[in-house]
Motif scaffolding. Structure first.
Motif, PDB file in Angstrom:
ATOM      1  N   ALA A  25       0.841  -1.207   0.000  1.00 33.11           N
ATOM      2  CA  ALA A  25       0.000   0.000   0.000  1.00 33.11           C
ATOM      3  C   ALA A  25       0.873   1.253   0.000  1.00 33.11           C
ATOM      4  N   ASP A  26       1.941   1.210   0.796  1.00 34.88           N
ATOM      5  CA  ASP A  26       2.858   2.366   0.825  1.00 34.88           C
ATOM      6  C   ASP A  26       3.521   2.559  -0.534  1.00 34.88           C
ATOM      7  N   ARG A  27       3.916   1.472  -1.171  1.00 35.94           N
ATOM      8  CA  ARG A  27       4.537   1.575  -2.489  1.00 35.94           C
ATOM      9  C   ARG A  27       3.551   2.135  -3.531  1.00 35.94           C
ATOM     10  N   ILE A  28       2.303   1.703  -3.427  1.00 31.88           N
ATOM     11  CA  ILE A  28       1.279   2.197  -4.362  1.00 31.88           C
ATOM     12  C   ILE A  28       1.043   3.688  -4.136  1.00 31.88           C
ATOM     13  N   LEU A  29       0.966   4.097  -2.872  1.00 29.08           N
ATOM     14  CA  LEU A  29       0.803   5.525  -2.564  1.00 29.08           C
ATOM     15  C   LEU A  29       1.991   6.332  -3.072  1.00 29.08           C
ATOM     16  N   ARG A  30       3.201   5.808  -2.888  1.00 22.23           N
ATOM     17  CA  ARG A  30       4.394   6.501  -3.362  1.00 22.23           C
ATOM     18  C   ARG A  30       4.381   6.628  -4.893  1.00 22.23           C
ATOM     19  N   MET A  31       3.940   5.569  -5.587  1.00 20.92           N
ATOM     20  CA  MET A  31       3.838   5.633  -7.049  1.00 20.92           C
ATOM     21  C   MET A  31       2.844   6.717  -7.472  1.00 20.92           C
ATOM     22  N   ALA A  32       1.720   6.808  -6.774  1.00 21.02           N
ATOM     23  CA  ALA A  32       0.713   7.825  -7.103  1.00 21.02           C
ATOM     24  C   ALA A  32       1.276   9.217  -6.863  1.00 21.02           C
ATOM     25  N   GLU A  33       2.003   9.392  -5.738  1.00 18.21           N
ATOM     26  CA  GLU A  33       2.613  10.697  -5.455  1.00 18.21           C
ATOM     27  C   GLU A  33       3.657  11.058  -6.505  1.00 18.21           C
ATOM     28  N   ASP A  34       4.498  10.081  -6.873  1.00 19.08           N
ATOM     29  CA  ASP A  34       5.514  10.326  -7.902  1.00 19.08           C
ATOM     30  C   ASP A  34       4.871  10.700  -9.235  1.00 19.08           C
ATOM     31  N   SER A  35       3.772  10.031  -9.546  1.00 18.35           N
ATOM     32  CA  SER A  35       3.060  10.340 -10.787  1.00 18.35           C
ATOM     33  C   SER A  35       2.514  11.762 -10.757  1.00 18.35           C
ATOM     34  N   LEU A  36       1.979  12.150  -9.617  1.00 23.52           N
ATOM     35  CA  LEU A  36       1.435  13.501  -9.473  1.00 23.52           C
ATOM     36  C   LEU A  36       2.546  14.551  -9.571  1.00 23.52           C
ATOM     37  N   HIS A  37       3.673  14.297  -8.898  1.00 27.15           N
ATOM     38  CA  HIS A  37       4.804  15.233  -8.960  1.00 27.15           C
ATOM     39  C   HIS A  37       5.340  15.343 -10.391  1.00 27.15           C
ATOM     40  N   SER A  38       5.389  14.218 -11.077  1.00 23.10           N
ATOM     41  CA  SER A  38       5.853  14.225 -12.467  1.00 23.10           C
ATOM     42  C   SER A  38       4.919  15.059 -13.349  1.00 23.10           C
ATOM     43  N   GLU A  39       3.622  14.919 -13.138  1.00 23.09           N
ATOM     44  CA  GLU A  39       2.640  15.694 -13.905  1.00 23.09           C
ATOM     45  C   GLU A  39       2.783  17.186 -13.610  1.00 23.09           C
ATOM     46  N   ILE A  40       2.978  17.536 -12.351  1.00 22.36           N
ATOM     47  CA  ILE A  40       3.153  18.949 -11.974  1.00 22.36           C
ATOM     48  C   ILE A  40       4.417  19.513 -12.610  1.00 22.36           C
ATOM     49  N   ASP A  41       5.526  18.757 -12.558  1.00 23.45           N
ATOM     50  CA  ASP A  41       6.781  19.210 -13.173  1.00 23.45           C
ATOM     51  C   ASP A  41       6.625  19.389 -14.676  1.00 23.45           C
ATOM     52  N   SER A  42       5.908  18.459 -15.289  1.00 27.09           N
ATOM     53  CA  SER A  42       5.676  18.552 -16.733  1.00 27.09           C
ATOM     54  C   SER A  42       4.880  19.813 -17.069  1.00 27.09           C
ATOM     55  N   GLN A  43       3.850  20.106 -16.290  1.00 31.44           N
ATOM     56  CA  GLN A  43       3.050  21.309 -16.528  1.00 31.44           C
ATOM     57  C   GLN A  43       3.878  22.574 -16.306  1.00 31.44           C
ATOM     58  N   LYS A  44       4.752  22.568 -15.316  1.00 32.05           N
ATOM     59  CA  LYS A  44       5.636  23.717 -15.087  1.00 32.05           C
ATOM     60  C   LYS A  44       6.557  23.944 -16.280  1.00 32.05           C
ATOM     61  N   ARG A  45       7.097  22.855 -16.834  1.00 30.14           N
ATOM     62  CA  ARG A  45       7.975  22.990 -18.009  1.00 30.14           C
ATOM     63  C   ARG A  45       7.213  23.556 -19.199  1.00 30.14           C
ATOM     64  N   VAL A  46       5.980  23.103 -19.384  1.00 21.54           N
ATOM     65  CA  VAL A  46       5.171  23.626 -20.487  1.00 21.54           C
ATOM     66  C   VAL A  46       4.940  25.125 -20.304  1.00 21.54           C
ATOM     67  N   VAL A  47       4.639  25.549 -19.089  1.00 20.79           N
ATOM     68  CA  VAL A  47       4.425  26.974 -18.803  1.00 20.79           C
ATOM     69  C   VAL A  47       5.710  27.761 -19.050  1.00 20.79           C
ATOM     70  N   GLU A  48       6.856  27.233 -18.625  1.00 20.94           N
ATOM     71  CA  GLU A  48       8.127  27.912 -18.846  1.00 20.94           C
ATOM     72  C   GLU A  48       8.447  28.027 -20.334  1.00 20.94           C
ATOM     73  N   ILE A  49       8.212  26.964 -21.078  1.00 26.00           N
ATOM     74  CA  ILE A  49       8.459  26.991 -22.523  1.00 26.00           C
ATOM     75  C   ILE A  49       7.551  28.024 -23.180  1.00 26.00           C
ATOM     76  N   TYR A  50       6.297  28.049 -22.769  1.00 27.49           N
ATOM     77  CA  TYR A  50       5.352  29.021 -23.320  1.00 27.49           C
ATOM     78  C   TYR A  50       5.805  30.443 -22.990  1.00 27.49           C
ATOM     79  N   ALA A  51       6.254  30.670 -21.751  1.00 25.31           N
ATOM     80  CA  ALA A  51       6.714  32.009 -21.354  1.00 25.31           C
ATOM     81  C   ALA A  51       7.939  32.419 -22.161  1.00 25.31           C
ATOM     82  N   ASP A  52       8.882  31.497 -22.350  1.00 18.09           N
ATOM     83  CA  ASP A  52      10.064  31.807 -23.159  1.00 18.09           C
ATOM     84  C   ASP A  52       9.670  32.119 -24.597  1.00 18.09           C
ATOM     85  N   ASP A  53       8.717  31.369 -25.112  1.00 16.70           N
ATOM     86  CA  ASP A  53       8.242  31.607 -26.477  1.00 16.70           C
ATOM     87  C   ASP A  53       7.596  32.983 -26.599  1.00 16.70           C
TER      88      ASP A  53
END
Length: 126
Positions: A25-53
């Motif tokens: 259960a802890d491993r599954i929760l950690r995977m979900a958290e990692d997935s969420l953090h990855s999605e947030i980081d990806s969205q931040k990169r998209v925003v940064e790329i858009y701002a640079d553009d």
């Protein structure tokens, strides 16, 4: 039937995973958290790329505006030089070009000046 729309299984199923394999259960929760953090980081990169553009696009617009603003002055200077060299037809064409570039701005200034005066009359009448 139970339907979920998140990266985690239903709580009953999660408890069964934990019972079958302690720590799952802890491993599954950690995977979900990692997935969420990855999605947030990806969205931040998209925003940064858009701002640079946008910054690059704004720079191009400013550069283009400056270059096109200098064209009438350059045409007028050419007209003066051509006239000084006795090249009257070229001087006339350069002068006409400089006036042609400036004329739309002059017309726009007159139109906006009349519109704002008309707006002032409307406001004072009300």
């Amino acid at each position: 039937m139970e339907v979920t729309s998140c990266p985690l299984p239903p709580s009953k199923e999660l408890a069964e995973y934990e019972q079958t394999l302690p720590g799952a259960a802890d491993r599954i929760l950690r995977m979900a958290e990692d997935s969420l953090h990855s999605e947030i980081d990806s969205q931040k990169r998209v925003v940064e790329i858009y701002a640079d553009d946008r910054k690059a696009e704004n720079w191009v617009y400013k550069f283009t505006a400056v270059v096109f603003s200098l064209i009438p002055a350059a045409a007028f200077i050419c007209a003066v030089v051509f006239f000084a060299l006795g090249m009257n037809p070229a001087a006339f064409i350069s002068f006409a070009g400089s006036v042609g570039f400036v004329m739309p701005r002059i017309i726009e200034a007159f139109k906006s000046g009349k519109a704002s005066k008309g707006d002032d009359k409307h406001k004072s009448a009300n």
